[in-house]
Design an enzyme around this catalytic site. Structure first.
Site, PDB file in Angstrom:
ATOM      1  CB  CYS A  35      46.996  39.754  40.800  1.00 52.67           C
ATOM      2  SG  CYS A  35      48.054  39.345  42.182  1.00 52.67           S
ATOM      3  CD  GLN A 109      46.619  35.512  48.714  1.00 51.00           C
ATOM      4  OE1 GLN A 109      46.692  36.174  47.679  1.00 51.00           O
ATOM      5  NE2 GLN A 109      46.748  34.204  48.722  1.00 51.00           N
ATOM      6  CE1 TYR A 191      54.646  36.236  43.254  1.00 43.56           C
ATOM      7  CE2 TYR A 191      52.816  34.819  43.889  1.00 43.56           C
ATOM      8  CZ  TYR A 191      53.459  35.600  42.934  1.00 43.56           C
ATOM      9  OH  TYR A 191      52.927  35.733  41.680  1.00 43.56           O
ATOM     10  NE  ARG A 239      45.636  30.031  47.718  1.00 43.07           N
ATOM     11  CZ  ARG A 239      44.919  30.248  46.621  1.00 43.07           C
ATOM     12  NH1 ARG A 239      45.425  30.936  45.621  1.00 43.07           N
ATOM     13  NH2 ARG A 239      43.684  29.802  46.519  1.00 43.07           N
TER      14      ARG A 239
HETATM   15  C1  LIG Z   1      44.200  36.490  37.180  1.00 42.38           C
HETATM   16  C2  LIG Z   1      44.702  35.642  38.310  1.00 42.38           C
HETATM   17  C3  LIG Z   1      45.305  36.245  39.404  1.00 42.38           C
HETATM   18  C4  LIG Z   1      45.735  35.474  40.497  1.00 42.38           C
HETATM   19  N1  LIG Z   1      46.217  36.109  41.626  1.00 42.38           N
HETATM   20  C5  LIG Z   1      46.447  35.383  42.750  1.00 42.38           C
HETATM   21  C6  LIG Z   1      46.706  36.028  43.989  1.00 42.38           C
HETATM   22  O1  LIG Z   1      46.692  37.258  44.099  1.00 42.38           O
HETATM   23  N2  LIG Z   1      46.954  35.244  45.065  1.00 42.38           N
HETATM   24  C7  LIG Z   1      46.923  33.868  44.991  1.00 42.38           C
HETATM   25  O2  LIG Z   1      47.152  33.205  45.999  1.00 42.38           O
HETATM   26  N3  LIG Z   1      46.636  33.245  43.832  1.00 42.38           N
HETATM   27  C8  LIG Z   1      46.363  33.970  42.729  1.00 42.38           C
HETATM   28  N4  LIG Z   1      45.973  33.332  41.583  1.00 42.38           N
HETATM   29  C9  LIG Z   1      45.784  31.867  41.607  1.00 42.38           C
HETATM   30  C10 LIG Z   1      44.313  31.543  41.894  1.00 42.38           C
HETATM   31  O3  LIG Z   1      43.907  32.023  43.150  1.00 42.38           O
HETATM   32  C11 LIG Z   1      44.057  30.032  41.821  1.00 42.38           C
HETATM   33  O4  LIG Z   1      44.802  29.407  42.839  1.00 42.38           O
HETATM   34  C12 LIG Z   1      44.442  29.441  40.466  1.00 42.38           C
HETATM   35  O5  LIG Z   1      44.004  30.271  39.411  1.00 42.38           O
HETATM   36  C13 LIG Z   1      43.835  28.047  40.263  1.00 42.38           C
HETATM   37  O6  LIG Z   1      42.429  28.099  40.363  1.00 42.38           O
HETATM   38  P1  LIG Z   1      41.464  28.053  39.042  1.00 42.38           P
HETATM   39  O7  LIG Z   1      41.831  26.815  38.272  1.00 42.38           O
HETATM   40  O8  LIG Z   1      40.067  28.007  39.625  1.00 42.38           O
HETATM   41  O9  LIG Z   1      41.709  29.291  38.251  1.00 42.38           O
HETATM   42  C14 LIG Z   1      45.582  34.077  40.467  1.00 42.38           C
HETATM   43  C15 LIG Z   1      45.010  33.466  39.340  1.00 42.38           C
HETATM   44  C16 LIG Z   1      44.560  34.221  38.288  1.00 42.38           C
HETATM   45  C17 LIG Z   1      43.896  33.541  37.124  1.00 42.38           C
END
Ligand SMILES: Cc1cc2nc3c(=O)[nH]c(=O)nc-3n(C[C@H](O)[C@H](O)[C@H](O)COP(=O)(O)O)c2cc1C
Length: 364
Positions: A35, A109, A191, A239
């Site tokens: 997001c 998504q 969600y 997911r």
């Molecule tokens: C800024 C931000 C926004 C995110 N928005 C979403 C999203 O829109 N949909 C989703 O499934 N996960 C979202 N996530 C989760 C990430 O897709 C990911 O699953 C999570 O950050 C773990 O991965 P990482 O350790 O590589 O950051 C978001 C994470 C961050 C940091």
């Protein structure tokens, strides 16, 4: 390059291509949905264009948009991206085209925030919005608030559930029109669709609750309906949060059973995240902490999986693919820190077939 080992098994590496239906991913690095809270009326903006396309230029094989709300009430915040109206298609189409021109697969998504809707952006504190701030009444399977400061959501009627299902189908139709090559249904992180899955948030006694079959019904109906309108050559992903990390909640065993059903319904990959439903639980985070869920679901069901969560180094990512724990890795925060991570990884792993953008070749 595929390196055979054992009798029938084929070992892949991070920079091997990945085929799903008619879509080829140039490598197994994806930008996880993130997001940006930078939309007005759900419209993608110049920020989205720069942010998403630069990660395609950075060498990822797949670039997912953030969660795109299938209806206005399904937004986490007023800044969420949306795909509930035709006016939202042109900018998304431009972004999807540029991602593909940069060599990556463009994915979207599709999401509904359920009881976690109507919140402030993270940089404004993330608390539930008041009416005066433009907030609205969230919807959920049952009248159970997310936490002490959240409003008690309105319980969805059967008509309400049908309407949300139709919103997902129409959002998928718009995604195809916008030129996206992969669609992911967001059923994770607490969600709406996750709220239906988990016994901790779904106390319904009708056909959308009551039993495992009831709790997974909305997701499976959406998946079947979306698969039915998706062209055969386009992959459909889901997911999930493979565990709630909470006693009596959704867990790995149910995730495996669900993944088998999703596979039979034409889902091409299960993207394995965890958590997000219960705010108070302790999650044992650490390097690659969610990878074992991807591994188990992949081994038990034979469906392709994505691993996500604290995957940060090229050797770690390569090892996840080589050891068969996932078919693709999705990186989120590491790709915010460094949009060119895939190029750096290719160099570090001494990959000779990785393509740098021709405009940048003199740098490598
Ligand atoms: C800024 C931000 C926004 C995110 N928005 C979403 C999203 O829109 N949909 C989703 O499934 N996960 C979202 N996530 C989760 C990430 O897709 C990911 O699953 C999570 O950050 C773990 O991965 P990482 O350790 O590589 O950051 C978001 C994470 C961050 C940091």
């Amino acid at each position: 390059m595929n390196i055979p080992f054992g009798e029938n098994l084929v070992m892949n590496a991070l920079f091997d291509s990945f085929q799903q239906r008619g879509v080829t991913f140039r490598n197994r690095i994806g930008v996880s949905p993130m997001c940006q809270y930078s939309s007005q009326d759900g419209l993608a903006s110049d920020w989205h264009l720069v942010h998403l396309v630069s990660r395609a230029v950075g060498g990822a094989g797949l670039v997912f948009t953030e969660a795109a709300a299938v209806e206005p009430l399904g937004r986490i915040s007023l800044g969420d991206l949306g795909i509930w109206a035709d006016e939202q298609i042109p900018m998304l189409a431009k972004i999807a085209k540029l991602i593909q021109e940069a060599g990556a697969v463009a994915g979207i998504q599709l999401a509904h925030a359920g009881r976690k809707a109507s919140s402030a952006t993270p940089w404004a504190g993330g608390s539930p919005l008041t009416k005066a701030e433009g907030g609205w009444q969230p919807l959920a399977p049952s009248a159970i608030a997310f936490n002490d400061e959240s409003p008690v959501p309105t319980v969805l009627t059967l008509e309400g559930i049908e309407s949300i299902k139709q919103s997902f189908i129409q959002a998928a139709q718009r995604s195809i029109e916008a030129g996206f090559q992969a669609i992911e249904i967001h059923a994770a992180h607490g969600y709406l669709l996750h709220e239906f899955l988990s016994p901790l948030s779904n106390h319904r006694t009708d056909r959308y609750g009551d039993s495992f079959e009831g709790r997974i019904r909305l997701l499976t109906e959406i998946v079947q309906a979306v698969r039915a309108i998706l062209p055969d050559q386009l992959p459909l992903w889901v997911r999930i949060s493979a565990t709630d990390w909470a006693e009596g909640g959704w867990d790995l065993e149910q995730s495996i059973a669900l993944s088998q059903i999703l596979k039979n319904a034409g889902v091409d990959l299960v993207d394995c995240s965890t958590g997000g439903l219960i705010p108070s639980v302790k999650i044992p985070t650490g390097s690659g902490y969610q990878v074992p869920f991807s591994d188990r679901i992949r081994q038990k069901t034979g469906i392709a999986t994505a691993a996500v969560g604290m995957i940060t180094t090229p050797i770690q990512a390569d090892q996840i693919i080589r050891s068969g724990q996932a078919d693709i890795v999705l990186l989120a925060r590491e790709l915010l820190r460094d949009p060119y991570w895939p190029h750096r990884a290719a160099k570090e792993l001494q990959v000779d077939h990785h393509q740098y953008p021709k405009q940048y070749q003199r740098a490598w």
